[in-house]
Design a protein around this motif. Structure first.
Motif, PDB file in Angstrom:
ATOM      1  N   PHE A 207      74.768  60.425  79.939  1.00 55.10           N
ATOM      2  CA  PHE A 207      73.643  60.568  80.873  1.00 55.10           C
ATOM      3  C   PHE A 207      72.290  60.750  80.170  1.00 55.10           C
ATOM      4  CE2 PHE A 207      74.885  60.620  85.391  1.00 55.10           C
ATOM      5  CZ  PHE A 207      76.236  60.322  85.237  1.00 55.10           C
ATOM      6  N   LEU A 208      72.316  60.763  78.877  1.00 51.34           N
ATOM      7  CA  LEU A 208      71.064  60.860  78.115  1.00 51.34           C
ATOM      8  C   LEU A 208      70.150  59.665  78.414  1.00 51.34           C
ATOM      9  CD1 LEU A 208      69.961  62.899  76.184  1.00 51.34           C
ATOM     10  CD2 LEU A 208      71.171  61.790  74.313  1.00 51.34           C
ATOM     11  N   LEU A 209      70.775  58.577  78.780  1.00 48.88           N
ATOM     12  CA  LEU A 209      70.049  57.372  79.188  1.00 48.88           C
ATOM     13  C   LEU A 209      68.966  57.666  80.238  1.00 48.88           C
ATOM     14  CD1 LEU A 209      70.394  54.123  79.305  1.00 48.88           C
ATOM     15  CD2 LEU A 209      71.848  54.593  81.263  1.00 48.88           C
ATOM     16  N   TYR A 210      69.327  58.514  81.188  1.00 50.54           N
ATOM     17  CA  TYR A 210      68.401  58.812  82.299  1.00 50.54           C
ATOM     18  C   TYR A 210      67.300  59.790  81.870  1.00 50.54           C
ATOM     19  CZ  TYR A 210      72.495  56.830  84.525  1.00 50.54           C
ATOM     20  OH  TYR A 210      73.547  56.001  84.831  1.00 50.54           O
ATOM     21  N   ALA A 211      67.542  60.462  80.747  1.00 50.78           N
ATOM     22  CA  ALA A 211      66.501  61.358  80.211  1.00 50.78           C
ATOM     23  C   ALA A 211      65.594  60.593  79.262  1.00 50.78           C
ATOM     24  CB  ALA A 211      67.164  62.526  79.472  1.00 50.78           C
ATOM     25  N   GLY A 214      65.783  55.096  80.526  1.00 53.24           N
ATOM     26  CA  GLY A 214      66.678  53.940  80.647  1.00 53.24           C
ATOM     27  C   GLY A 214      67.093  53.317  79.326  1.00 53.24           C
ATOM     28  N   LYS A 215      66.656  53.915  78.223  1.00 56.56           N
ATOM     29  CA  LYS A 215      67.017  53.356  76.898  1.00 56.56           C
ATOM     30  C   LYS A 215      68.099  54.204  76.237  1.00 56.56           C
ATOM     31  CE  LYS A 215      62.498  51.543  75.536  1.00 56.56           C
ATOM     32  NZ  LYS A 215      61.300  52.349  75.723  1.00 56.56           N
ATOM     33  N   LEU A 216      68.961  53.527  75.458  1.00 53.64           N
ATOM     34  CA  LEU A 216      69.941  54.271  74.673  1.00 53.64           C
ATOM     35  C   LEU A 216      69.209  55.052  73.590  1.00 53.64           C
ATOM     36  CD1 LEU A 216      72.776  51.603  74.138  1.00 53.64           C
ATOM     37  CD2 LEU A 216      72.621  53.381  75.893  1.00 53.64           C
ATOM     38  N   VAL A 217      69.547  56.309  73.460  1.00 59.11           N
ATOM     39  CA  VAL A 217      68.876  57.147  72.453  1.00 59.11           C
ATOM     40  C   VAL A 217      69.277  56.696  71.043  1.00 59.11           C
ATOM     41  CG1 VAL A 217      68.856  59.495  71.475  1.00 59.11           C
ATOM     42  CG2 VAL A 217      68.515  59.153  73.915  1.00 59.11           C
ATOM     43  N   THR A 218      70.534  56.239  70.925  1.00 57.88           N
ATOM     44  CA  THR A 218      71.053  55.879  69.598  1.00 57.88           C
ATOM     45  C   THR A 218      70.378  54.639  69.013  1.00 57.88           C
ATOM     46  OG1 THR A 218      72.808  54.874  70.895  1.00 57.88           O
ATOM     47  CG2 THR A 218      73.333  56.921  69.737  1.00 57.88           C
ATOM     48  N   VAL A 223      68.748  49.706  78.721  1.00 56.13           N
ATOM     49  CA  VAL A 223      69.891  49.334  79.565  1.00 56.13           C
ATOM     50  C   VAL A 223      69.381  49.019  80.964  1.00 56.13           C
ATOM     51  CG1 VAL A 223      72.047  50.171  80.590  1.00 56.13           C
ATOM     52  CG2 VAL A 223      71.504  50.723  78.225  1.00 56.13           C
ATOM     53  N   ILE A 224      68.429  49.833  81.418  1.00 57.83           N
ATOM     54  CA  ILE A 224      67.732  49.600  82.688  1.00 57.83           C
ATOM     55  C   ILE A 224      66.251  49.861  82.418  1.00 57.83           C
ATOM     56  CG2 ILE A 224      69.536  50.052  84.413  1.00 57.83           C
ATOM     57  CD1 ILE A 224      68.715  52.999  84.368  1.00 57.83           C
TER      58      ILE A 224
END
Ligand code: GLN
Length: 306
Positions: A207-211, A214-218, A223-224
């Motif tokens: 769920f880090l994506l939503y924080a 919309g991008k992968l933190v890694t 992604v969105i």
């Protein structure tokens, strides 16, 4: 000053763990009813890369309705704004499996986080893909960065056997022409989505994506879009806790989603995702100690979105 999340979580964990036990484990299916009610874990993943956790935070559990956010994200990524023609964005103010409002509103669910709305989203995924479960799992594995994430087939089968209200919801929507595929195919996907298993650590990192807009933190990969991430966070905030969404917002002040497996995940946009697991639920189907821990976390740190 940098926030020491590990120290804060440890402190809160010990305070909440010894509070009197209230609520009960979800009774609907044997696989959930038999979970040890004393399980308790919390994990926080920060956009900075910092990881903090304590208790049973590495033990997998059934994410149940938390999965609705992930299927929504895939459908939204694929379909864009037309998705909202078939499902609304209003809080329902009703239990997650309520029927009456759906009939009154002619088969269009209030939002994608109640059961009827998540079933419509699954119907869209069935139209999009020949093998929607494989696609959904591939998507979840990608955003979690974890190839091991999977469903529990026994939980899915048990729910399908006993899901009489969900059967009523989808039949009602089919009669209103808001379901395009075979009922069995759609419910199969829905129950497998609900049976996905993750630990608090895996959930927080997914769920880090939503924080992170919309991008992968890694990898930084989008992604969105950030607008989609904002909207999904808004829906979590207003609808993620069903008829307790107002109370949850009042107490915690972060977008979040609960599941009847006892998990809750909450997002602090720009900062972190935090997942907590405690199987005892209140009457609205939300984890009692999970809510208490998140309330104390945002009160103590002063870090809520409000
Ligand atoms: N699988 C559950 C159901 O369909 C999900 C409910 C929940 O987690 N709130 O009823």
């Amino acid at each position: 000053m940098k926030t020491d999340y590990q120290q804060i979580l440890e402190e809160l964990y010990h305070v909440i763990k010894v509070k009197p036990d209230a609520g009960q484990v979800a009774p609907y299916i044997p696989e959930l009813a038999e979970i040890d009610p004393s399980k308790f874990g919390v994990h926080l993943a920060a956009t900075s890369g910092e990881q903090s956790g304590i208790g049973d935070h590495r033990e997998k559990f059934s994410i149940q309705s938390i999965g609705k956010v992930l299927s929504l994200t895939l459908a939204f990524q694929q379909r864009g704004e037309v998705l909202w023609d078939r499902v609304g964005v209003e809080p329902s103010g009703n239990p997650f499996n309520s029927l009456w409002q759906l009939e009154y509103e002619k088969g269009k669910p209030r939002n994608p986080l109640i059961n009827s709305g998540a079933i419509v989203i699954c119907d869209m995924l069935c139209t999009l893909y020949d093998d929607p479960l494989t696609e959904l799992l591939a998507f979840v594995r990608k955003i979690s960065g974890n190839e091991e994430i999977s469903c529990n087939k026994q939980v899915a089968a048990s729910e399908k056997k006993l899901g009489f209200r969900n059967a009523a919801l989808i039949n009602l929507m089919k009669s209103c022409h808001n379901i395009d595929n075979e009922i069995d195919e759609v419910m199969d996907l829905y129950y497998h989505m609900c049976s996905i298993e993750m630990s608090c650590e895996e959930l927080a990192n997914t769920f880090l994506l939503y924080a992170n807009h919309g991008k992968l933190v890694t990898t930084g990969e989008p992604v969105i879009t950030s607008s989609m991430a904002k909207r999904i966070n808004a829906i979590m905030q207003t609808c993620g806790f069903y008829d307790e969404a107002g109370e949850y917002t009042f107490k915690v002040g972060l977008p979040g989603k609960s599941g009847i497996g006892g998990g809750i995940v909450a997002i602090h946009p720009g900062s972190y995702a935090v997942a907590v697991w405690s199987p005892r639920l209140n009457a609205k189907g939300n984890s009692v100690k999970g809510m208490q821990l998140l309330e104390t976390l945002t009160s103590k740190t002063g870090l809520s979105i409000f």
